[in-house]
Design a protein around this motif. Sequence first.
Motif, PDB file in Angstrom:
ATOM      1  N   VAL A 123      23.800  16.016  94.006  1.00 21.95           N
ATOM      2  CA  VAL A 123      22.456  15.890  94.538  1.00 21.95           C
ATOM      3  C   VAL A 123      21.573  15.183  93.521  1.00 21.95           C
ATOM      4  O   VAL A 123      21.374  15.696  92.411  1.00 21.95           O
ATOM      5  CB  VAL A 123      21.860  17.269  94.888  1.00 21.95           C
ATOM      6  CG1 VAL A 123      20.452  17.100  95.439  1.00 21.95           C
ATOM      7  CG2 VAL A 123      22.749  17.996  95.886  1.00 21.95           C
ATOM      8  N   GLU A 124      21.058  14.023  93.926  1.00 23.89           N
ATOM      9  CA  GLU A 124      20.157  13.269  93.061  1.00 23.89           C
ATOM     10  C   GLU A 124      18.707  13.584  93.405  1.00 23.89           C
ATOM     11  O   GLU A 124      18.385  13.899  94.548  1.00 23.89           O
ATOM     12  CB  GLU A 124      20.372  11.752  93.223  1.00 23.89           C
ATOM     13  CG  GLU A 124      21.786  11.268  92.989  1.00 23.89           C
ATOM     14  CD  GLU A 124      22.560  11.094  94.265  1.00 23.89           C
ATOM     15  OE1 GLU A 124      23.516  10.296  94.290  1.00 23.89           O
ATOM     16  OE2 GLU A 124      22.203  11.753  95.266  1.00 23.89           O
ATOM     17  N   SER A 125      17.858  13.424  92.421  1.00 24.27           N
ATOM     18  CA  SER A 125      16.423  13.560  92.639  1.00 24.27           C
ATOM     19  C   SER A 125      15.693  12.713  91.602  1.00 24.27           C
ATOM     20  O   SER A 125      16.296  12.253  90.636  1.00 24.27           O
ATOM     21  CB  SER A 125      15.981  15.021  92.532  1.00 24.27           C
ATOM     22  OG  SER A 125      16.241  15.516  91.225  1.00 24.27           O
ATOM     23  N   GLY A 126      14.400  12.530  91.827  1.00 23.75           N
ATOM     24  CA  GLY A 126      13.581  11.820  90.861  1.00 23.75           C
ATOM     25  C   GLY A 126      13.216  10.398  91.221  1.00 23.75           C
ATOM     26  O   GLY A 126      12.458   9.747  90.501  1.00 23.75           O
ATOM     27  N   GLY A 127      13.748   9.904  92.328  1.00 23.14           N
ATOM     28  CA  GLY A 127      13.397   8.557  92.750  1.00 23.14           C
ATOM     29  C   GLY A 127      11.958   8.498  93.252  1.00 23.14           C
ATOM     30  O   GLY A 127      11.291   9.520  93.408  1.00 23.14           O
ATOM     31  N   GLY A 128      11.504   7.286  93.489  1.00 18.68           N
ATOM     32  CA  GLY A 128      10.148   7.118  93.997  1.00 18.68           C
ATOM     33  C   GLY A 128       9.666   5.700  93.837  1.00 18.68           C
ATOM     34  O   GLY A 128      10.449   4.783  93.572  1.00 18.68           O
ATOM     35  N   LEU A 129       8.364   5.541  94.010  1.00 20.00           N
ATOM     36  CA  LEU A 129       7.715   4.236  93.902  1.00 20.00           C
ATOM     37  C   LEU A 129       6.982   4.163  92.569  1.00 20.00           C
ATOM     38  O   LEU A 129       6.217   5.076  92.221  1.00 20.00           O
ATOM     39  CB  LEU A 129       6.737   4.054  95.058  1.00 20.00           C
ATOM     40  CG  LEU A 129       5.847   2.812  95.027  1.00 20.00           C
ATOM     41  CD1 LEU A 129       6.686   1.550  95.119  1.00 20.00           C
ATOM     42  CD2 LEU A 129       4.827   2.878  96.160  1.00 20.00           C
ATOM     43  N   VAL A 130       7.212   3.106  91.844  1.00 19.44           N
ATOM     44  CA  VAL A 130       6.581   2.935  90.542  1.00 19.44           C
ATOM     45  C   VAL A 130       6.239   1.470  90.337  1.00 19.44           C
ATOM     46  O   VAL A 130       6.901   0.589  90.888  1.00 19.44           O
ATOM     47  CB  VAL A 130       7.509   3.450  89.411  1.00 19.44           C
ATOM     48  CG1 VAL A 130       8.786   2.621  89.336  1.00 19.44           C
ATOM     49  CG2 VAL A 130       6.799   3.501  88.077  1.00 19.44           C
ATOM     50  N   GLN A 131       5.212   1.211  89.572  1.00 16.31           N
ATOM     51  CA  GLN A 131       4.839  -0.179  89.271  1.00 16.31           C
ATOM     52  C   GLN A 131       5.749  -0.744  88.187  1.00 16.31           C
ATOM     53  O   GLN A 131       6.307   0.010  87.370  1.00 16.31           O
ATOM     54  CB  GLN A 131       3.391  -0.251  88.819  1.00 16.31           C
ATOM     55  CG  GLN A 131       2.376   0.002  89.926  1.00 16.31           C
ATOM     56  CD  GLN A 131       0.954  -0.262  89.472  1.00 16.31           C
ATOM     57  OE1 GLN A 131       0.644  -0.126  88.293  1.00 16.31           O
ATOM     58  NE2 GLN A 131       0.096  -0.624  90.403  1.00 16.31           N
TER      59      GLN A 131
ATOM     60  N   ASP B 228      15.075  -3.793  89.751  1.00 16.63           N
ATOM     61  CA  ASP B 228      15.722  -2.489  89.655  1.00 16.63           C
ATOM     62  C   ASP B 228      15.626  -1.710  90.969  1.00 16.63           C
ATOM     63  O   ASP B 228      16.220  -0.632  91.096  1.00 16.63           O
ATOM     64  CB  ASP B 228      15.088  -1.644  88.539  1.00 16.63           C
ATOM     65  CG  ASP B 228      15.318  -2.226  87.153  1.00 16.63           C
ATOM     66  OD1 ASP B 228      14.372  -2.220  86.345  1.00 16.63           O
ATOM     67  OD2 ASP B 228      16.453  -2.684  86.890  1.00 16.63           O
ATOM     68  N   THR B 229      14.887  -2.235  91.918  1.00 21.04           N
ATOM     69  CA  THR B 229      14.742  -1.578  93.212  1.00 21.04           C
ATOM     70  C   THR B 229      16.095  -1.446  93.900  1.00 21.04           C
ATOM     71  O   THR B 229      16.805  -2.434  94.085  1.00 21.04           O
ATOM     72  CB  THR B 229      13.775  -2.367  94.114  1.00 21.04           C
ATOM     73  OG1 THR B 229      12.473  -2.336  93.528  1.00 21.04           O
ATOM     74  CG2 THR B 229      13.722  -1.781  95.514  1.00 21.04           C
ATOM     75  N   ALA B 230      16.445  -0.217  94.254  1.00 28.30           N
ATOM     76  CA  ALA B 230      17.751   0.044  94.863  1.00 28.30           C
ATOM     77  C   ALA B 230      17.843   1.529  95.190  1.00 28.30           C
ATOM     78  O   ALA B 230      16.993   2.323  94.771  1.00 28.30           O
ATOM     79  CB  ALA B 230      18.884  -0.337  93.906  1.00 28.30           C
ATOM     80  N   VAL B 231      18.887   1.873  95.914  1.00 30.05           N
ATOM     81  CA  VAL B 231      19.267   3.275  96.052  1.00 30.05           C
ATOM     82  C   VAL B 231      20.200   3.587  94.892  1.00 30.05           C
ATOM     83  O   VAL B 231      21.189   2.871  94.666  1.00 30.05           O
ATOM     84  CB  VAL B 231      19.956   3.551  97.391  1.00 30.05           C
ATOM     85  CG1 VAL B 231      20.398   5.012  97.463  1.00 30.05           C
ATOM     86  CG2 VAL B 231      19.021   3.225  98.552  1.00 30.05           C
TER      87      VAL B 231
ATOM     88  N   GLN C 230      16.130   6.803  96.402  1.00 32.56           N
ATOM     89  CA  GLN C 230      15.528   5.474  96.434  1.00 32.56           C
ATOM     90  C   GLN C 230      14.595   5.275  95.247  1.00 32.56           C
ATOM     91  O   GLN C 230      13.733   6.114  94.966  1.00 32.56           O
ATOM     92  CB  GLN C 230      14.737   5.278  97.735  1.00 32.56           C
ATOM     93  CG  GLN C 230      13.992   3.967  97.831  1.00 32.56           C
ATOM     94  CD  GLN C 230      14.923   2.769  98.008  1.00 32.56           C
ATOM     95  OE1 GLN C 230      15.835   2.807  98.832  1.00 32.56           O
ATOM     96  NE2 GLN C 230      14.682   1.704  97.244  1.00 32.56           N
ATOM     97  N   VAL C 231      14.764   4.155  94.584  1.00 31.02           N
ATOM     98  CA  VAL C 231      13.851   3.729  93.524  1.00 31.02           C
ATOM     99  C   VAL C 231      13.250   2.396  93.943  1.00 31.02           C
ATOM    100  O   VAL C 231      13.986   1.443  94.223  1.00 31.02           O
ATOM    101  CB  VAL C 231      14.582   3.578  92.179  1.00 31.02           C
ATOM    102  CG1 VAL C 231      13.653   2.943  91.132  1.00 31.02           C
ATOM    103  CG2 VAL C 231      15.074   4.928  91.692  1.00 31.02           C
ATOM    104  N   THR C 232      11.940   2.341  94.020  1.00 28.97           N
ATOM    105  CA  THR C 232      11.240   1.120  94.398  1.00 28.97           C
ATOM    106  C   THR C 232      10.259   0.747  93.302  1.00 28.97           C
ATOM    107  O   THR C 232       9.412   1.556  92.924  1.00 28.97           O
ATOM    108  CB  THR C 232      10.494   1.290  95.725  1.00 28.97           C
ATOM    109  OG1 THR C 232      11.425   1.681  96.742  1.00 28.97           O
ATOM    110  CG2 THR C 232       9.828  -0.016  96.139  1.00 28.97           C
ATOM    111  N   VAL C 233      10.399  -0.462  92.794  1.00 32.22           N
ATOM    112  CA  VAL C 233       9.532  -0.948  91.724  1.00 32.22           C
ATOM    113  C   VAL C 233       8.688  -2.085  92.278  1.00 32.22           C
ATOM    114  O   VAL C 233       9.220  -3.116  92.691  1.00 32.22           O
ATOM    115  CB  VAL C 233      10.348  -1.420  90.517  1.00 32.22           C
ATOM    116  CG1 VAL C 233       9.409  -1.818  89.371  1.00 32.22           C
ATOM    117  CG2 VAL C 233      11.314  -0.340  90.050  1.00 32.22           C
TER     118      VAL C 233
END
Length: 125
Positions: free
Chosen positions: A5-13, A90-93, A120-123
């Motif tokens: 189980v992953e956690s900590g992803g999100g939207l960041v500048q 770096d945006t990716a799952v 999901q990590v979105t930059v």
Amino acid sequence: QVQLVESGGGLVQAGGSLTLSCVAPGRTFSRCAMGWFRQAPGKEREFVSGISWSGGSTRYADSVKGRFTISRDNAKNTVYLQMNSLKPEDTAVYYCAADSHARAPGTTGVEYDYWGQGTQVTVSS
């Protein structure tokens, strides 16, 4: 079915930081190599980083060297990926994976036999 189980992803500048965590509820992976992979839209899954069972050996993709740091806490059955100086590319799952047959981290997905669902990590630029 064992699941990570992953956690900590999100939207960041761009230029920002995120820390991903990966935990294996109900099972210990303290003797396994662990890895992080990512998959961007329209692209193949790629290796990001890996860590040996003891934490003494780590590997990184060239694209993240010097920016990302992998670590693990076997007492908590958790692996982390600290991501600094994030870029839009770096945006990716991001997926966590475990190789139950090895103690040193490989760099190909086929070497890993347990996977998480991804985060999901979105930059943004």
